[in-house]
Design a protein around this motif. Sequence first.
Motif, short mmCIF file in Angstrom:
data_model
loop_
_atom_site.label_atom_id
_atom_site.label_comp_id
_atom_site.label_asym_id
_atom_site.label_seq_id
_atom_site.Cartn_x
_atom_site.Cartn_y
_atom_site.Cartn_z
N ALA A 15 -10.53 -4.29 10.90
CA ALA A 15 -9.79 -5.32 11.69
C ALA A 15 -8.70 -6.00 10.70
N LEU A 16 -9.03 -5.72 9.31
CA LEU A 16 -8.00 -5.97 8.18
C LEU A 16 -6.96 -5.11 8.13
N GLU A 17 -7.30 -3.93 8.44
CA GLU A 17 -5.91 -2.96 8.61
C GLU A 17 -5.42 -3.27 9.73
N HIS A 18 -5.76 -3.76 10.70
CA HIS A 18 -5.02 -4.03 11.85
C HIS A 18 -4.17 -5.30 11.54
N LYS A 19 -4.78 -6.42 10.90
CA LYS A 19 -4.12 -7.60 10.40
C LYS A 19 -2.93 -7.21 9.33
N ALA A 20 -3.17 -6.30 8.48
CA ALA A 20 -1.88 -5.74 7.72
C ALA A 20 -0.85 -5.25 8.72
N GLU A 21 -0.99 -4.36 9.80
CA GLU A 21 -0.11 -3.96 10.59
C GLU A 21 0.75 -5.02 11.16
N PRO A 34 -13.15 7.68 18.39
CA PRO A 34 -11.95 7.43 17.73
C PRO A 34 -11.61 5.78 17.72
N VAL A 35 -11.04 5.55 16.75
CA VAL A 35 -10.45 4.29 16.51
C VAL A 35 -8.96 4.29 16.33
N GLU A 36 -8.42 3.19 17.04
CA GLU A 36 -7.16 3.16 17.07
C GLU A 36 -6.29 2.55 15.65
N THR A 37 -5.16 2.90 15.12
CA THR A 37 -4.33 2.51 14.19
C THR A 37 -3.06 2.58 14.38
N ALA A 38 -2.03 2.11 13.39
CA ALA A 38 -0.51 2.35 13.80
C ALA A 38 0.16 2.35 12.61
N ASN A 39 1.17 3.05 12.52
CA ASN A 39 2.18 3.24 11.40
C ASN A 39 3.08 1.78 11.84
N VAL A 40 3.68 1.43 11.05
CA VAL A 40 4.53 0.17 11.06
C VAL A 40 6.09 0.60 10.70
N VAL A 41 7.11 0.54 11.71
CA VAL A 41 8.13 1.18 11.49
C VAL A 41 9.47 -0.13 11.65
N GLY A 42 10.38 0.09 10.63
CA GLY A 42 11.67 -0.66 10.97
C GLY A 42 12.74 -0.18 10.37
N GLU A 43 13.83 -0.48 10.62
CA GLU A 43 15.06 0.31 10.38
C GLU A 43 16.37 -0.36 9.80
N ILE A 44 17.17 0.13 8.95
CA ILE A 44 18.44 -0.43 8.80
C ILE A 44 19.34 0.85 9.38
N ARG A 45 19.93 0.54 10.54
CA ARG A 45 20.70 1.56 11.52
C ARG A 45 21.99 2.01 10.67
N ASP A 79 -2.69 1.19 4.44
CA ASP A 79 -4.08 1.49 4.48
C ASP A 79 -4.66 1.45 3.03
N SER A 80 -5.85 1.05 2.63
CA SER A 80 -6.44 1.11 1.44
C SER A 80 -8.08 1.24 1.63
N TRP A 81 -8.49 1.65 0.21
CA TRP A 81 -9.94 1.41 0.30
C TRP A 81 -10.60 0.00 0.22
N ASP A 82 -11.78 -0.24 -0.03
CA ASP A 82 -12.38 -1.65 0.36
C ASP A 82 -13.34 -1.93 -0.62
N LEU A 83 -13.26 -1.48 -2.05
CA LEU A 83 -14.11 -2.08 -3.21
C LEU A 83 -13.16 -3.31 -3.67
N ALA A 84 -12.05 -3.41 -3.30
CA ALA A 84 -11.31 -4.51 -3.90
C ALA A 84 -10.19 -4.93 -3.00
N GLN A 85 -9.02 -5.13 -3.63
CA GLN A 85 -7.93 -5.60 -2.83
C GLN A 85 -6.83 -4.67 -2.43
N GLY A 86 -6.84 -3.51 -2.72
CA GLY A 86 -6.08 -2.47 -2.38
C GLY A 86 -4.65 -2.58 -2.93
#
Length: 504
Positions: free
Chosen positions: A69-75, A260-271, A287-294
């Motif tokens: 859930a937190l990774e989705h929030k990061a997206e 399987p679980v869903e995830t996503a890369n976040v993409v934006g451009e300067i054309r 994405d990160s690991w979860d023992l601290a803040q990543g």
Amino acid sequence: MKRLICSAAVLLLCGASAVWADERPKGPAEDGTMPALVKIMGEGQLNSHAFQYLTELSDDVGPRVTGSALEHKAEEWGVAKMKAMGLENVHTEKYTIWKGWTRGAADGELLAPTHHKLHIDAMGWTGSTPAGGAEGDIVAANLFDLDNEIKNVSRLKGKIVLMVAKGKPNKGFTAIFVQFGDFLKAAGSAGAIAVIGGQGGFKSQGMNLTHTGILGFDNDYAVPVVSMTAEDQSQIERYIDRGITPRARFNVQNTFTNGPVETANVVGEIRGRERPEEIFVVGGHLDSWDLAQGTTDNGSGTATTLGAADTIKRTGERPRRTIRFVLFTGEEQGLDGSFAYMREHKAELKNHLGNLILDAGQGAVKGFQMGGREDIVPAFEAFTKALANLRELSVDDKIEDGTDTLPFSVAGLPGINMLQETADYGFTHHSAADSLIAQKPDVLTFNATLMALAAYWVADRPERLATQWSAEKTAKMLRDRGEYEELKAFNIWPYGDLGADKND
Ligand SMILES: [Zn+2]
């Protein structure tokens, strides 16, 4: 026109003058990019938002295990940041990973010959003890003799297994790592309670620190595998060396998803203003690991990427070609996001110039690695020479195979790695010390500025930096550089027999 190449034997006669003057790679002072780079330097250093981004990601989002859930929030956070700074075509690119995983309790207790709490954490995508935990004798298994350990695996039933590294390794480290996976499967089937094997048979770095992580590309194990602090692990090893059998109780509870679980890369451009279809990818992993803040792995790369994008946007400059900023997910599970990117953009890879990645933590950038592409080293040196008054920066053609540069190098494109100082990263990497306090704002700011300068220069210089190599040429290069064994072992070698010597 073909560049004249001088062999060492005729160098004295031939000399530098034999390289045609019009083919010498041009740096920013000569190729017209300097005025924009001057603006980027000013915005990047005096008006940077990189540390603000890192603070938000660390303190307001938190740890970002792929598919959680937190990774989705990061997206969502990444999309919002990219939109707010005015990037174009901001979107996510969804894909799935084979299975999701959530960390639960990891408690350890030494029961004999003395008694105290043991400091352990579960490795990612590993399993659980029976509910409430289990106790057993601790026995050693040798990472350097896994052939025999697998043969005799029935002796591990009801035991806690301590991995040690004794004697000489009987094969290469990649082969050992892959076979360690086989061993873990066998130990789980044999009924081992848990395996102390976070760093294989090696000690955890740092005072009272564990380091989590995945054990292979897209691999999971039913047996709980834990990382233990060096202090506790050494104590247990000493008992075993003295012929004393320690006894411990472990309670490790993790949860896998059923599918399987869903995830996503976040993409934006300067054309790009002239050749928008030509693309240079710039990124880090979200994405990160979860023992601290990543924070350092890889909030720092995320923040440099967003900081670089924001800096270029605020100068109002638009490069000739498109800079595509990508925050990859799934990196920690086996570069899943960058491999997904290659699949998603297969049709336009021919138009890619490569990618530029920062993923070695909080340290200062000290060079650039061209990801197997020796042909672009001279051009890139012309760029770093222009920055010589700021910092001496090395340029080499090494492949960084431990991050999102690898899929680009494997595709015959330059997977350019920002080489960093890593003295502190050994402690924060995947550990409970991976917190915002580990990142110095001035270092992050300059790293982000360097990323912006490099990205803009590559995208804007009149000549295209690189084109995609053929499969044959790429396969040969990867074999020459010793990448074949590892890629093959992890099932990501795409070229069959291509590039192999006929007499292999
Ligand atoms: Zn990383």
